[in-house]
Motif scaffolding. Sequence first.
Motif, PDB file in Angstrom:
ATOM      1  N   ASP A  57     -49.414 -15.758 -26.938  1.00 24.23           N
ATOM      2  CA  ASP A  57     -48.770 -14.544 -27.309  1.00 24.23           C
ATOM      3  C   ASP A  57     -48.810 -13.472 -26.202  1.00 24.23           C
ATOM      4  OD1 ASP A  57     -51.551 -12.393 -27.560  1.00 24.23           O
ATOM      5  OD2 ASP A  57     -52.143 -14.350 -27.945  1.00 24.23           O
ATOM      6  N   GLY A  58     -48.104 -12.411 -26.440  1.00 26.60           N
ATOM      7  CA  GLY A  58     -48.090 -11.304 -25.420  1.00 26.60           C
ATOM      8  C   GLY A  58     -48.143 -10.164 -26.067  1.00 26.60           C
ATOM      9  N   SER A  59     -48.133  -8.877 -25.523  1.00 27.81           N
ATOM     10  CA  SER A  59     -48.293  -7.645 -25.905  1.00 27.81           C
ATOM     11  C   SER A  59     -47.783  -6.590 -25.055  1.00 27.81           C
ATOM     12  CB  SER A  59     -49.984  -7.291 -26.529  1.00 27.81           C
ATOM     13  OG  SER A  59     -49.855  -6.008 -26.927  1.00 27.81           O
ATOM     14  N   PHE A  60     -47.266  -5.670 -25.453  1.00 26.34           N
ATOM     15  CA  PHE A  60     -46.767  -4.553 -24.632  1.00 26.34           C
ATOM     16  C   PHE A  60     -46.636  -3.385 -25.444  1.00 26.34           C
ATOM     17  CE2 PHE A  60     -43.773  -1.550 -22.682  1.00 26.34           C
ATOM     18  CZ  PHE A  60     -44.232  -1.650 -21.462  1.00 26.34           C
ATOM     19  N   GLY A  61     -47.485  -2.305 -24.980  1.00 26.80           N
ATOM     20  CA  GLY A  61     -47.712  -1.058 -25.875  1.00 26.80           C
ATOM     21  C   GLY A  61     -47.853   0.203 -25.029  1.00 26.80           C
ATOM     22  N   PHE A  62     -47.732   1.256 -25.747  1.00 22.37           N
ATOM     23  CA  PHE A  62     -47.924   2.506 -25.127  1.00 22.37           C
ATOM     24  C   PHE A  62     -48.917   3.216 -26.138  1.00 22.37           C
ATOM     25  CE2 PHE A  62     -43.751   1.840 -23.724  1.00 22.37           C
ATOM     26  CZ  PHE A  62     -43.739   2.246 -22.211  1.00 22.37           C
ATOM     27  N   ARG A  63     -50.075   3.808 -25.413  1.00 21.17           N
ATOM     28  CA  ARG A  63     -51.057   4.548 -26.041  1.00 21.17           C
ATOM     29  C   ARG A  63     -51.189   6.036 -25.621  1.00 21.17           C
ATOM     30  NH1 ARG A  63     -57.271   2.466 -25.149  1.00 21.17           N
ATOM     31  NH2 ARG A  63     -57.155   3.846 -23.104  1.00 21.17           N
ATOM     32  N   VAL A  64     -51.176   6.694 -26.529  1.00 21.80           N
ATOM     33  CA  VAL A  64     -51.546   8.231 -26.120  1.00 21.80           C
ATOM     34  C   VAL A  64     -53.075   8.517 -26.760  1.00 21.80           C
ATOM     35  CG1 VAL A  64     -50.890  10.366 -26.654  1.00 21.80           C
ATOM     36  CG2 VAL A  64     -49.080   8.558 -26.666  1.00 21.80           C
ATOM     37  N   ASN A  65     -53.780   9.184 -25.645  1.00 21.92           N
ATOM     38  CA  ASN A  65     -55.127   9.632 -26.025  1.00 21.92           C
ATOM     39  C   ASN A  65     -55.042  11.202 -26.423  1.00 21.92           C
ATOM     40  OD1 ASN A  65     -56.424   7.291 -24.884  1.00 21.92           O
ATOM     41  ND2 ASN A  65     -55.575   7.969 -22.897  1.00 21.92           N
ATOM     42  N   LEU A  66     -55.624  11.302 -27.616  1.00 21.14           N
ATOM     43  CA  LEU A  66     -55.557  12.567 -28.141  1.00 21.14           C
ATOM     44  C   LEU A  66     -56.808  13.656 -27.867  1.00 21.14           C
ATOM     45  CD1 LEU A  66     -54.614  11.617 -31.894  1.00 21.14           C
ATOM     46  CD2 LEU A  66     -53.085  12.036 -30.052  1.00 21.14           C
ATOM     47  N   LEU A  67     -57.620  13.128 -27.165  1.00 16.15           N
ATOM     48  CA  LEU A  67     -58.629  14.176 -26.648  1.00 16.15           C
ATOM     49  C   LEU A  67     -58.680  13.906 -25.063  1.00 16.15           C
ATOM     50  CD1 LEU A  67     -61.449  13.293 -29.132  1.00 16.15           C
ATOM     51  CD2 LEU A  67     -59.940  15.317 -29.021  1.00 16.15           C
ATOM     52  N   PRO A  68     -59.188  14.857 -24.401  1.00 18.29           N
ATOM     53  CA  PRO A  68     -59.340  14.723 -22.955  1.00 18.29           C
ATOM     54  C   PRO A  68     -60.186  13.821 -22.409  1.00 18.29           C
ATOM     55  CG  PRO A  68     -59.737  17.032 -23.828  1.00 18.29           C
ATOM     56  CD  PRO A  68     -59.589  16.315 -24.906  1.00 18.29           C
ATOM     57  N   SER A  69     -59.739  13.216 -21.269  1.00 18.59           N
ATOM     58  CA  SER A  69     -60.606  12.227 -20.471  1.00 18.59           C
ATOM     59  C   SER A  69     -61.960  12.504 -20.517  1.00 18.59           C
ATOM     60  CB  SER A  69     -59.859  11.622 -19.269  1.00 18.59           C
ATOM     61  OG  SER A  69     -60.364  10.736 -18.728  1.00 18.59           O
ATOM     62  N   SER A 124     -56.777   7.670 -29.961  1.00 21.61           N
ATOM     63  CA  SER A 124     -55.876   7.390 -29.549  1.00 21.61           C
ATOM     64  C   SER A 124     -54.917   6.711 -30.668  1.00 21.61           C
ATOM     65  CB  SER A 124     -55.915   6.458 -28.435  1.00 21.61           C
ATOM     66  OG  SER A 124     -56.383   5.146 -28.824  1.00 21.61           O
ATOM     67  N   VAL A 125     -53.439   6.688 -30.341  1.00 28.93           N
ATOM     68  CA  VAL A 125     -52.813   6.261 -31.240  1.00 28.93           C
ATOM     69  C   VAL A 125     -51.599   5.157 -30.078  1.00 28.93           C
ATOM     70  CG1 VAL A 125     -50.446   6.405 -32.644  1.00 28.93           C
ATOM     71  CG2 VAL A 125     -52.225   8.279 -32.738  1.00 28.93           C
ATOM     72  N   GLU A 126     -51.500   4.121 -30.799  1.00 25.35           N
ATOM     73  CA  GLU A 126     -50.822   3.155 -29.817  1.00 25.35           C
ATOM     74  C   GLU A 126     -49.756   2.237 -30.930  1.00 25.35           C
ATOM     75  OE1 GLU A 126     -51.791  -0.978 -27.223  1.00 25.35           O
ATOM     76  OE2 GLU A 126     -53.202   0.170 -27.968  1.00 25.35           O
ATOM     77  N   VAL A 127     -48.586   2.278 -30.251  1.00 24.01           N
ATOM     78  CA  VAL A 127     -47.285   1.412 -30.763  1.00 24.01           C
ATOM     79  C   VAL A 127     -46.911   0.280 -29.648  1.00 24.01           C
ATOM     80  CG1 VAL A 127     -46.668   3.605 -32.143  1.00 24.01           C
ATOM     81  CG2 VAL A 127     -45.670   3.067 -29.861  1.00 24.01           C
ATOM     82  N   GLY A 128     -46.617  -0.558 -30.149  1.00 24.28           N
ATOM     83  CA  GLY A 128     -46.041  -1.676 -29.505  1.00 24.28           C
ATOM     84  C   GLY A 128     -45.489  -2.942 -30.103  1.00 24.28           C
ATOM     85  N   PHE A 129     -45.054  -3.882 -29.115  1.00 25.73           N
ATOM     86  CA  PHE A 129     -44.779  -5.182 -29.407  1.00 25.73           C
ATOM     87  C   PHE A 129     -45.532  -6.493 -29.165  1.00 25.73           C
ATOM     88  CE2 PHE A 129     -40.940  -8.464 -28.551  1.00 25.73           C
ATOM     89  CZ  PHE A 129     -41.046  -8.866 -29.934  1.00 25.73           C
ATOM     90  N   ASN A 130     -45.794  -7.332 -30.172  1.00 21.53           N
ATOM     91  CA  ASN A 130     -46.686  -8.354 -30.093  1.00 21.53           C
ATOM     92  C   ASN A 130     -46.081  -9.464 -30.482  1.00 21.53           C
ATOM     93  OD1 ASN A 130     -49.752  -9.041 -31.751  1.00 21.53           O
ATOM     94  ND2 ASN A 130     -49.118  -9.756 -29.527  1.00 21.53           N
ATOM     95  N   PRO A 131     -45.318 -10.180 -29.783  1.00 22.56           N
ATOM     96  CA  PRO A 131     -44.584 -11.505 -30.147  1.00 22.56           C
ATOM     97  C   PRO A 131     -45.765 -12.714 -30.054  1.00 22.56           C
ATOM     98  CG  PRO A 131     -43.872 -10.863 -28.160  1.00 22.56           C
ATOM     99  CD  PRO A 131     -44.805  -9.879 -28.407  1.00 22.56           C
ATOM    100  N   SER A 132     -45.587 -13.698 -30.906  1.00 23.62           N
ATOM    101  CA  SER A 132     -46.319 -14.894 -30.579  1.00 23.62           C
ATOM    102  C   SER A 132     -45.970 -16.169 -30.824  1.00 23.62           C
ATOM    103  CB  SER A 132     -47.805 -14.776 -31.387  1.00 23.62           C
ATOM    104  OG  SER A 132     -47.505 -14.711 -32.729  1.00 23.62           O
ATOM    105  N   ALA A 133     -46.058 -17.222 -30.483  1.00 20.88           N
ATOM    106  CA  ALA A 133     -45.525 -18.430 -30.629  1.00 20.88           C
ATOM    107  C   ALA A 133     -46.778 -19.582 -30.952  1.00 20.88           C
ATOM    108  CB  ALA A 133     -44.481 -18.946 -29.835  1.00 20.88           C
ATOM    109  N   SER A 134     -46.792 -20.722 -31.636  1.00 19.06           N
ATOM    110  CA  SER A 134     -47.601 -21.733 -31.472  1.00 19.06           C
ATOM    111  C   SER A 134     -46.791 -22.944 -31.899  1.00 19.06           C
ATOM    112  CB  SER A 134     -48.785 -21.300 -32.805  1.00 19.06           C
ATOM    113  OG  SER A 134     -48.060 -21.519 -34.052  1.00 19.06           O
ATOM    114  N   LEU A 135     -47.559 -24.143 -31.616  1.00 21.01           N
ATOM    115  CA  LEU A 135     -47.178 -25.490 -31.895  1.00 21.01           C
ATOM    116  C   LEU A 135     -48.450 -26.226 -32.594  1.00 21.01           C
ATOM    117  CD1 LEU A 135     -44.821 -26.855 -29.091  1.00 21.01           C
ATOM    118  CD2 LEU A 135     -44.176 -26.956 -31.453  1.00 21.01           C
TER     119      LEU A 135
END
Length: 338
Positions: free
Chosen positions: A300-312, A319-330
Motif C-alpha cells: 500500500d501507498g499513501s500520499f497526503g497533505f496535513r495542515v497544523n491548526l496550532l503553532p509549532s 491537524s487536518v489531513e487529506v490524501g490518497f491511500n491505494p492498496s493491493a493484495s494477493l
Amino acid sequence: MNGVSAAQTYRPANIRSRIEGDIGKQQKKSDAIQAPRALTAAYTANVFGGQASFQPIPTLVFRPKTYLTLNATANLIPGLVSAGASKTIRFDPLIRISPTDTGGVTVGFAPRLEVELSGAVRAGLTNIFNTGLGVNGGLGGAQKFTFGAPQFRANLEPTGVFKAKADLHPTFGSEQTLSVNAGANFGAGAVSVGADQRFSHSLAQQLRVGGPGVQFQLSSTGQPRISSNFDRTVSISNSYTFSPKTRLNAQISAGQVDARASLGAGPSFTIEHTVTFNTDPARKAPPKHDFSVRSGASVDGSFGFRVNLLPSGSPLNISVEVGFNPSASLSGGGRYTV
C-alpha cells in the motif's frame, strides 16, 4: 418342419450381448476423452460430511482509498512521550478479481464507506546528539466501522457464459486492531525520512443482508436474458488477521503545512468463520457454515497533505489531513463448508 431351431433361439441373446459390449466400449472411450480441467478450478473433496476445497489461483484485491483525518496529539513529555487520537473517514471502494470453483473468473466492485477511531502512545528520541537521527516506538489501537452497498459482479465461465449482476446486499462491518511498532528516522531541516516495522492483530465482524438484484446473462448459443432475484439470506462473519508490515516514510514541512508519503508491504494471515441463514419461510434449510484460511501479501501507498491548526511547539497539536491511500493484495488458501 416349421419349428424354430435352437440356433435361432439363442441368436437374439448373442446380438444383445454384442450391443451391450459396444455400448460399454463407447462409454469407456467417452470417459477417457474428458474435457481438460480448467486452470482456475478449485480442488475439492468430500470430508466429514462437508466439502473441502483448495484454490491454487490467488485472488487480487485493489482498494483505491481516499481519506480525511482529524488528528489531535498531546506532548506528555516534550521530545520523549506523546499520545494522540484521530478520526478518519474513508471512501474505500473494493475491486476484486477472483477465480470461481467451476473454472471461471469473477470481477467484483463494491463501494464502501469506512469510519475509524484510533489512539496511540508513542515514545522516542529525536535529533540524538544533534545528528538528526531519531528512534521511536509505540502502541496503538483502532476501531473501524464500515458500510457497503450495492455490489456489482461480472463472471465469465469456460463454457462461454457471461453473467453481470447487481445486488443490493448491504453489509455492516466492524474491526478492532491492536498494533505495536518501532522505527527510526533521519531529519535534515524541513525534510525527514524513516522506516517503521509494525505488527497488527485484528478481529473483524461483518453482517451481510440479502436483498433484490438483477442479472444479465449472455451465452454463445442462446439469446441474452435479463432476470431479477431476491436473496433471502443473512450471513455473519468473524475473522482474525495477523499482519506484519514494513513501511518507508518521507515528510516535507513548509510552515504549518506538511506533505507526507509512505510505502508499506508485508505478508498477512487470516482465519474466518461465516454462518449463513436462509430466511425464506418456504425453505427450511439449516444454517451453512464456511471456514476459511487465507494467506498472502499486500502493498500500500499513501500520499497526503496535513495542515497544523496550532503553532509549532505547542503542547497540543490539532491537524487536518487529506490524501490518497491505494492498496493491493494477493491471497489464496482453502475453505471447508458444511
